[in-house]
Design a protein around this motif. Sequence first.
Motif, PDB file in Angstrom:
ATOM      1  N   PHE A  33       0.916  -0.822  -0.180  1.00 30.47           N
ATOM      2  CA  PHE A  33       0.076  -0.221  -0.001  1.00 30.47           C
ATOM      3  C   PHE A  33       0.962   0.963  -0.091  1.00 30.47           C
ATOM      4  CE2 PHE A  33      -2.486   3.469   1.739  1.00 30.47           C
ATOM      5  CZ  PHE A  33      -4.126   3.193   1.392  1.00 30.47           C
ATOM      6  N   ASN A  34       0.567   1.901  -1.435  1.00 28.22           N
ATOM      7  CA  ASN A  34       1.844   3.216  -1.656  1.00 28.22           C
ATOM      8  C   ASN A  34       3.252   3.152  -1.165  1.00 28.22           C
ATOM      9  OD1 ASN A  34      -0.129   4.637  -1.827  1.00 28.22           O
ATOM     10  ND2 ASN A  34      -0.130   5.745   0.087  1.00 28.22           N
ATOM     11  N   LYS A  35       3.502   1.842  -1.990  1.00 25.93           N
ATOM     12  CA  LYS A  35       5.123   1.070  -2.218  1.00 25.93           C
ATOM     13  C   LYS A  35       5.385   0.211  -1.249  1.00 25.93           C
ATOM     14  CE  LYS A  35       6.052   4.885  -5.366  1.00 25.93           C
ATOM     15  NZ  LYS A  35       7.188   5.770  -5.692  1.00 25.93           N
ATOM     16  N   ILE A  36       5.038   0.050   0.177  1.00 28.85           N
ATOM     17  CA  ILE A  36       5.316   0.104   1.541  1.00 28.85           C
ATOM     18  C   ILE A  36       4.835  -1.425   1.297  1.00 28.85           C
ATOM     19  CG2 ILE A  36       5.004  -0.139   3.877  1.00 28.85           C
ATOM     20  CD1 ILE A  36       5.346   2.707   3.773  1.00 28.85           C
ATOM     21  N   GLU A  37       5.280  -2.773   1.907  1.00 31.28           N
ATOM     22  CA  GLU A  37       4.564  -3.987   1.939  1.00 31.28           C
ATOM     23  C   GLU A  37       3.913  -4.004   3.549  1.00 31.28           C
ATOM     24  OE1 GLU A  37       6.408  -8.546   1.939  1.00 31.28           O
ATOM     25  OE2 GLU A  37       7.601  -7.148   2.138  1.00 31.28           O
ATOM     26  N   VAL A  38       2.936  -4.515   3.263  1.00 30.71           N
ATOM     27  CA  VAL A  38       1.753  -4.334   4.892  1.00 30.71           C
ATOM     28  C   VAL A  38       1.275  -5.749   5.672  1.00 30.71           C
ATOM     29  CG1 VAL A  38       0.418  -1.973   4.065  1.00 30.71           C
ATOM     30  CG2 VAL A  38      -0.570  -4.441   3.743  1.00 30.71           C
ATOM     31  N   ASP A  52       2.607  -3.888  10.185  1.00 31.37           N
ATOM     32  CA  ASP A  52       2.186  -2.565  10.278  1.00 31.37           C
ATOM     33  C   ASP A  52       0.407  -2.794  11.130  1.00 31.37           C
ATOM     34  OD1 ASP A  52       0.262  -2.629   7.719  1.00 31.37           O
ATOM     35  OD2 ASP A  52       0.247  -0.653   7.650  1.00 31.37           O
ATOM     36  N   GLU A  53      -0.532  -2.381  11.507  1.00 32.35           N
ATOM     37  CA  GLU A  53      -1.239  -2.113  12.552  1.00 32.35           C
ATOM     38  C   GLU A  53      -2.370  -3.132  11.141  1.00 32.35           C
ATOM     39  OE1 GLU A  53      -5.402  -0.278  15.080  1.00 32.35           O
ATOM     40  OE2 GLU A  53      -2.942   1.413  14.297  1.00 32.35           O
ATOM     41  N   PHE A  54      -2.561  -2.106   9.872  1.00 33.18           N
ATOM     42  CA  PHE A  54      -3.510  -2.762   9.588  1.00 33.18           C
ATOM     43  C   PHE A  54      -3.216  -4.131   8.848  1.00 33.18           C
ATOM     44  CE2 PHE A  54      -4.762  -3.556   4.821  1.00 33.18           C
ATOM     45  CZ  PHE A  54      -5.711  -3.739   4.046  1.00 33.18           C
ATOM     46  N   GLY A  55      -1.774  -4.245   8.402  1.00 31.36           N
ATOM     47  CA  GLY A  55      -1.311  -5.670   8.221  1.00 31.36           C
ATOM     48  C   GLY A  55      -1.693  -6.987   9.375  1.00 31.36           C
ATOM     49  N   TYR A  57      -3.709  -7.159  11.704  1.00 29.90           N
ATOM     50  CA  TYR A  57      -5.118  -7.651  11.966  1.00 29.90           C
ATOM     51  C   TYR A  57      -5.552  -8.397  10.581  1.00 29.90           C
ATOM     52  CZ  TYR A  57      -9.976  -6.986  11.340  1.00 29.90           C
ATOM     53  OH  TYR A  57     -11.704  -7.138  11.588  1.00 29.90           O
ATOM     54  N   ASN A  58      -4.840  -7.452   9.438  1.00 34.06           N
ATOM     55  CA  ASN A  58      -5.982  -8.461   8.686  1.00 34.06           C
ATOM     56  C   ASN A  58      -5.623 -10.423   8.313  1.00 34.06           C
ATOM     57  OD1 ASN A  58      -7.437  -7.520   6.621  1.00 34.06           O
ATOM     58  ND2 ASN A  58      -6.717  -5.836   7.977  1.00 34.06           N
ATOM     59  N   ALA A  59      -3.672 -10.165   8.852  1.00 35.71           N
ATOM     60  CA  ALA A  59      -2.577 -11.606   8.555  1.00 35.71           C
ATOM     61  C   ALA A  59      -3.191 -12.795   9.740  1.00 35.71           C
ATOM     62  CB  ALA A  59      -1.386 -11.387   9.018  1.00 35.71           C
ATOM     63  N   GLU A  60      -3.925 -12.069  11.051  1.00 36.96           N
ATOM     64  CA  GLU A  60      -4.464 -12.947  11.852  1.00 36.96           C
ATOM     65  C   GLU A  60      -5.749 -12.911  11.280  1.00 36.96           C
ATOM     66  OE1 GLU A  60      -5.853 -12.686  16.457  1.00 36.96           O
ATOM     67  OE2 GLU A  60      -4.629 -11.100  16.131  1.00 36.96           O
ATOM     68  N   ARG A  61      -6.294 -12.099  10.650  1.00 41.79           N
ATOM     69  CA  ARG A  61      -8.376 -12.536  10.462  1.00 41.79           C
ATOM     70  C   ARG A  61      -8.004 -13.600   9.229  1.00 41.79           C
ATOM     71  NH1 ARG A  61     -10.762 -10.928   5.885  1.00 41.79           N
ATOM     72  NH2 ARG A  61      -8.876  -9.423   5.284  1.00 41.79           N
ATOM     73  N   LEU A  62      -6.840 -13.384   8.283  1.00 41.17           N
ATOM     74  CA  LEU A  62      -6.535 -14.400   6.953  1.00 41.17           C
ATOM     75  C   LEU A  62      -6.535 -16.152   7.495  1.00 41.17           C
ATOM     76  CD1 LEU A  62      -5.124 -12.619   4.221  1.00 41.17           C
ATOM     77  CD2 LEU A  62      -7.509 -13.248   5.067  1.00 41.17           C
ATOM     78  N   ASN A  63      -5.485 -15.999   8.650  1.00 42.49           N
ATOM     79  CA  ASN A  63      -4.716 -16.834   9.178  1.00 42.49           C
ATOM     80  C   ASN A  63      -5.799 -18.097   9.843  1.00 42.49           C
ATOM     81  OD1 ASN A  63      -2.491 -16.367   8.694  1.00 42.49           O
ATOM     82  ND2 ASN A  63      -1.368 -15.694  10.190  1.00 42.49           N
ATOM     83  N   ASN A  64      -6.844 -17.182  10.392  1.00 46.87           N
ATOM     84  CA  ASN A  64      -7.647 -18.264  10.772  1.00 46.87           C
ATOM     85  C   ASN A  64      -8.841 -18.601  10.096  1.00 46.87           C
ATOM     86  OD1 ASN A  64      -6.371 -18.045  13.875  1.00 46.87           O
ATOM     87  ND2 ASN A  64      -8.026 -16.085  13.337  1.00 46.87           N
ATOM     88  N   ASP A  65      -9.134 -18.161   8.839  1.00 50.49           N
ATOM     89  CA  ASP A  65      -9.970 -18.526   7.467  1.00 50.49           C
ATOM     90  C   ASP A  65      -9.402 -20.310   6.916  1.00 50.49           C
ATOM     91  OD1 ASP A  65     -11.745 -19.152   5.325  1.00 50.49           O
ATOM     92  OD2 ASP A  65     -11.624 -16.792   4.801  1.00 50.49           O
ATOM     93  N   PRO A  66      -9.897 -20.591   6.742  1.00 50.18           N
ATOM     94  CA  PRO A  66      -9.279 -22.413   6.273  1.00 50.18           C
ATOM     95  C   PRO A  66      -9.423 -22.138   4.894  1.00 50.18           C
ATOM     96  CG  PRO A  66     -11.243 -23.161   8.382  1.00 50.18           C
ATOM     97  CD  PRO A  66     -11.448 -21.470   7.939  1.00 50.18           C
ATOM     98  N   ALA A  67     -10.468 -21.800   4.429  1.00 51.19           N
ATOM     99  CA  ALA A  67     -10.209 -22.062   3.268  1.00 51.19           C
ATOM    100  C   ALA A  67      -9.417 -20.275   1.798  1.00 51.19           C
ATOM    101  CB  ALA A  67     -11.605 -21.166   2.307  1.00 51.19           C
ATOM    102  N   GLU A  68      -9.769 -19.885   3.008  1.00 50.80           N
ATOM    103  CA  GLU A  68      -7.985 -18.527   2.368  1.00 50.80           C
ATOM    104  C   GLU A  68      -6.467 -19.448   2.180  1.00 50.80           C
ATOM    105  OE1 GLU A  68      -5.064 -15.742   1.582  1.00 50.80           O
ATOM    106  OE2 GLU A  68      -7.357 -15.817   1.052  1.00 50.80           O
TER     107      GLU A  68
END
Length: 235
Positions: A33-38, A52-55, A57-68
């Motif tokens: 996002f804006n040339k920065i790896e999140v 970062d804060e956004f990354g 949060y979303n990393a934890e959410r995706l790690n708990n999604d079996p299909a993802e």
Amino acid sequence: LSVPDAFLKYDLYTCVFTSSELPDIEFIYSMYFNKIEVMRFNSTAGKWVGYDEFGIYNAERLNNDPAEMAVRRAQKETFCKYNIEIRYRAALDKTAEPSVRLTSVTPPSGRHPAMLMCSVYNFYPKYISVTWLRDGQPVTSDVTSTDELANGDWYYQIHSYLEYTTRSGEKITCMVEHASFPSPKKVDWNPSMSQSDRNKIATGASGLLLGLILSLAGLIYYKRKARGRVLVPTS
């Protein structure tokens, strides 16, 4: 993105590999996002990691999604292995056998009276080994070499130099190891005649042959002219 203060989000898929076999492949999926790896998914770790804060949060959410997680873990094979095998078939497993030439050159310093150059041309892939042997024994001192030099057409060349002092009856060999050779290729130096001497002899022979041709042409021309002469008696 036509306005100057627009935000830019993009994804980058990377395959790191040393062969086309699955254990030798690593799949990396990065979000920027804006040339920065999140955040990033790494097949070796087997999970998302946020930076970062956004990354986070979303990393934890995706790690708990079996299909993802099933989709990402499968991409090592479905995305990386598939594309790597295509590239191996197209170019990466191709080889071009090099030509090897051994010549005598003038030493740049006065440490030794003689120097040999082993030139290896037009090989692919890039990785190659050029070593020197004296009477079958590896030589490590007084040896210099260029890097593999790209010709600009996928082929490479390399030049290795050996400074030495001549020993009676010895055999000096340039040994080349490359993926295109089933076994190392060895070229022995023949000190009976240097390359410069061969060039001089070839030049002299060419000049002599040209001279003979011109002489023969002149003789034929003279005889033809002589046949056509008419002798006029004088009083």
